[in-house]
Design an enzyme around this catalytic site. Sequence first.
Site, PDB file in Angstrom:
ATOM      1  N   LYS A   3     -86.667  31.789 -21.627  1.00 13.00           N
ATOM      2  CA  LYS A   3     -86.341  32.622 -22.213  1.00 13.00           C
ATOM      3  C   LYS A   3     -85.214  32.665 -22.956  1.00 13.00           C
ATOM      4  O   LYS A   3     -84.600  33.596 -23.898  1.00 13.00           O
ATOM      5  CB  LYS A   3     -86.350  33.981 -22.079  1.00 13.00           C
ATOM      6  CG  LYS A   3     -87.925  34.278 -21.354  1.00 13.00           C
ATOM      7  CD  LYS A   3     -87.586  36.112 -20.754  1.00 13.00           C
ATOM      8  CE  LYS A   3     -89.287  35.987 -20.170  1.00 13.00           C
ATOM      9  NZ  LYS A   3     -89.192  37.841 -19.632  1.00 13.00           N
ATOM     10  N   ASN A  48     -94.463  40.094 -19.564  1.00 11.34           N
ATOM     11  CA  ASN A  48     -94.264  40.963 -19.985  1.00 11.34           C
ATOM     12  C   ASN A  48     -96.516  40.539 -20.208  1.00 11.34           C
ATOM     13  O   ASN A  48     -97.210  40.860 -19.463  1.00 11.34           O
ATOM     14  CB  ASN A  48     -94.083  41.799 -20.180  1.00 11.34           C
ATOM     15  CG  ASN A  48     -94.943  43.226 -19.689  1.00 11.34           C
ATOM     16  OD1 ASN A  48     -95.022  43.379 -18.067  1.00 11.34           O
ATOM     17  ND2 ASN A  48     -95.396  44.144 -19.961  1.00 11.34           N
ATOM     18  N   ARG A  93     -92.589  47.679 -15.491  1.00 12.66           N
ATOM     19  CA  ARG A  93     -92.467  47.331 -16.445  1.00 12.66           C
ATOM     20  C   ARG A  93     -94.577  47.783 -16.499  1.00 12.66           C
ATOM     21  O   ARG A  93     -94.996  48.222 -15.787  1.00 12.66           O
ATOM     22  CB  ARG A  93     -92.993  45.275 -16.314  1.00 12.66           C
ATOM     23  CG  ARG A  93     -91.618  44.742 -16.199  1.00 12.66           C
ATOM     24  CD  ARG A  93     -90.778  45.077 -16.799  1.00 12.66           C
ATOM     25  NE  ARG A  93     -90.803  44.121 -18.293  1.00 12.66           N
ATOM     26  CZ  ARG A  93     -90.884  43.313 -18.601  1.00 12.66           C
ATOM     27  NH1 ARG A  93     -90.412  42.210 -18.118  1.00 12.66           N
ATOM     28  NH2 ARG A  93     -90.955  42.749 -19.538  1.00 12.66           N
ATOM     29  N   PRO A 142     -88.734  38.146 -26.415  1.00 11.25           N
ATOM     30  CA  PRO A 142     -89.426  36.757 -27.078  1.00 11.25           C
ATOM     31  C   PRO A 142     -89.325  35.866 -25.733  1.00 11.25           C
ATOM     32  O   PRO A 142     -88.804  35.447 -24.846  1.00 11.25           O
ATOM     33  CB  PRO A 142     -88.525  36.284 -27.516  1.00 11.25           C
ATOM     34  CG  PRO A 142     -87.793  37.749 -28.524  1.00 11.25           C
ATOM     35  CD  PRO A 142     -87.835  38.538 -28.043  1.00 11.25           C
ATOM     36  N   GLU A 143     -91.108  35.363 -24.984  1.00 10.57           N
ATOM     37  CA  GLU A 143     -91.144  34.945 -24.216  1.00 10.57           C
ATOM     38  C   GLU A 143     -90.896  32.882 -24.281  1.00 10.57           C
ATOM     39  O   GLU A 143     -91.047  33.136 -25.575  1.00 10.57           O
ATOM     40  CB  GLU A 143     -92.508  35.638 -23.769  1.00 10.57           C
ATOM     41  CG  GLU A 143     -92.709  37.256 -23.503  1.00 10.57           C
ATOM     42  CD  GLU A 143     -94.103  37.556 -23.408  1.00 10.57           C
ATOM     43  OE1 GLU A 143     -94.669  36.290 -21.784  1.00 10.57           O
ATOM     44  OE2 GLU A 143     -94.539  38.407 -22.708  1.00 10.57           O
TER      45      GLU A 143
END
Length: 327
Positions: free
Chosen positions: A50, A224, A303, A2-3
Site C-alpha cells: 500500500k 478491507n 474493521r 487505497p489498496e
Amino acid sequence: MPEGPSVRKFQLLTSPFVGQVVAKVGGSSRKISVSDLNALRLQDSQVHGKNLYLAFVAAEGSLGPTAEETVLQREAASGASSPAQVGQEQICAPQTYPLDEELQELQHSRSEAPDAAEGPGNWLRFHFGLFGSVRANEFSRANKANKRGDWKDPIPRLVLHFESGGFLVFYNCRMHWCSSPRADPASDILSVEFHRGRALDALRAPDPICYTLLDQRYFSGLGNIIKNEILYLAKIHLLTQGSLLALPDLERLLDCAVQFSSDWLHSKLRGKGLHPQIYRKEQCPLGHVVMKGTLGPSDGFKRLTWWCPQCQPAVLSGSGDPSSVTE
C-alpha cells in the site's frame, strides 16, 4: 485507504516522469518541506503493498543539495517533526463513505508502523488516506458539496511540476523521507514473487481468517475491500479459524485473493470501476440478507465487515461452538 491495486496504478502514473527534473513544487504538506524537491530529478518509482516510493537525486550539473542533504539541513535547523504534525497530514474531502468507516480508516492509517529505514534519505514514501490519490497532468475536482455545503476542490498535499511541462498531484497522503523502500515482494499479492507457501502457512494459524488476511507481513496490499470480497467468493465465514480449514479451502481462498486483486488492477487500468458482490451491500448476489459488523482482534484495529450467513456458513470449532458474530 487505497489498496494494492490502486497504489500500483498510482505508480504507473508516476513512471513516465522518471528521469525528469522538478521545475516547480507546491502543496499543503506540513510533514516535509516541499521546496526541498525543487530542481531534483525523479530517479525511480516503486510500489510495495500500500506504499508508493519515489527516489530523487540532484539533477546533473545542479549546484543545489541532494534530497538527503536538504532534509539533514532542515532537521538541524528546526528539529524533527512532532507527532502532532503527523496528525495534520489528513485532508477533508468529499464524503462518500459513512463517518464511522472514515474514522476507522484514519485511525488505522495513523497507527501503522513506520518504515524501518525511515529517516533522512533520497526516497520519499507515500502512504495514502481513505481519499488518497495521484493525478497526472490534472487536478481533482469536487463532484459534490462537502459537509458544510461548500463546493471545494480537494487540496493537494504535493504538486510536482516537471521541466517537460507535465505535473503530478498527490492527495490525502502522508510523506516521509527514508533511506530505502521497505520491500518484501514475497508478501505482495500483486508481485510475481508472491510466496504462496508462506501465505498458506500464515492462513493455517488458529486465528480468525479475516484477521490474518489483513496482516501486511504476509498479504501486503490486501485491504478491507479485498478481504470482504474474497471471503465471499471462497464461501468462507469470516471468523473461521484458519487451522479448521482444509488445505483445498485455503488454497481456493489464496487463489481468490490473487485473482481478485489482479482483476481489480486491470479494471482500473481500463478505466472501469469495481462492482463488489458483498462489500457495502444489503443483499448478496443470491438475494440473501447481508450482515455487517465491526471486527478485529481484541487488542487491535477493528474493521467494518460484510458477509452472507447463508453463503458463508459458520464452521464448528473443536469445542463444537460455531464461529459466528452478530451485527
